[in-house]
Motif scaffolding. Structure first.
Motif, mmCIF file in Angstrom:
data_model
loop_
_atom_site.group_PDB
_atom_site.id
_atom_site.type_symbol
_atom_site.label_atom_id
_atom_site.label_comp_id
_atom_site.label_asym_id
_atom_site.label_seq_id
_atom_site.Cartn_x
_atom_site.Cartn_y
_atom_site.Cartn_z
ATOM 1 N N SER A 40 27.146 87.560 -5.419
ATOM 2 C CA SER A 40 26.756 87.659 -6.826
ATOM 3 C C SER A 40 27.482 86.556 -7.602
ATOM 4 O O SER A 40 28.311 85.829 -7.049
ATOM 5 C CB SER A 40 27.160 89.022 -7.378
ATOM 6 O OG SER A 40 28.583 89.123 -7.409
ATOM 7 N N ASP A 42 29.891 86.751 -9.863
ATOM 8 C CA ASP A 42 31.347 86.927 -9.894
ATOM 9 C C ASP A 42 31.973 86.628 -8.541
ATOM 10 O O ASP A 42 33.020 85.990 -8.458
ATOM 11 C CB ASP A 42 31.708 88.353 -10.324
ATOM 12 C CG ASP A 42 31.390 88.607 -11.787
ATOM 13 O OD1 ASP A 42 31.261 87.630 -12.555
ATOM 14 O OD2 ASP A 42 31.267 89.789 -12.160
ATOM 15 N N GLU A 45 31.995 82.924 -8.014
ATOM 16 C CA GLU A 45 33.071 82.295 -8.793
ATOM 17 C C GLU A 45 34.415 82.463 -8.076
ATOM 18 O O GLU A 45 35.220 81.526 -8.009
ATOM 19 C CB GLU A 45 33.146 82.913 -10.180
ATOM 20 C CG GLU A 45 34.194 82.279 -11.058
ATOM 21 C CD GLU A 45 34.221 82.883 -12.446
ATOM 22 O OE1 GLU A 45 35.303 82.846 -13.067
ATOM 23 O OE2 GLU A 45 33.192 83.397 -12.907
ATOM 24 N N HIS A 46 34.650 83.619 -7.500
ATOM 25 C CA HIS A 46 35.864 83.889 -6.728
ATOM 26 C C HIS A 46 35.954 82.933 -5.526
ATOM 27 O O HIS A 46 37.003 82.342 -5.259
ATOM 28 C CB HIS A 46 35.842 85.350 -6.281
ATOM 29 C CG HIS A 46 37.051 85.815 -5.546
ATOM 30 N ND1 HIS A 46 38.301 85.842 -6.105
ATOM 31 C CD2 HIS A 46 37.192 86.288 -4.287
ATOM 32 C CE1 HIS A 46 39.167 86.313 -5.224
ATOM 33 N NE2 HIS A 46 38.508 86.579 -4.104
#
Length: 90
Positions: A40, A42, A45-46
């Motif tokens: 996803s 998020d 981004e991690h």
């Protein structure tokens, strides 16, 4: 929005496969091939923040099995299991 995620996934895949050392290209690149399509926004981004870390540090964390206990511990554990480097990888 989906196009933006696809572009970010392709960029992350490239970065995962072009780390600077062949060992890390294989470890992180193969993991990215298997996992990026399901990430996803998020989670992506991690992973992108993880890719910003230097190879020697990542290599130490991956092969030592737990030197990093903070932000990236979940990702490191998953990479170790994926590559059967963890004790609980069957």
């Amino acid at each position: 929005m989906a196009d933006d995620l696809d572009v970010r996934r392709r960029r992350a895949s490239y970065r995962a496969h072009h780390r600077g050392t062949k060992e890390m290209d294989l470890l992180i690149g193969r993991y990215a091939d298997a996992r990026l399509s399901a990430l996803s926004g998020d989670a992506l981004e991690h992973f992108e923040r993880f890719l910003n870390l230097p190879d020697p540090l990542l290599q130490l964390w991956i092969f030592s099995g737990g030197a990093e206990s903070g932000e990236f511990q979940d990702l490191l554990t998953d990479i170790r299991i994926f590559h059967r480097l963890a004790a609980d990888a069957d």
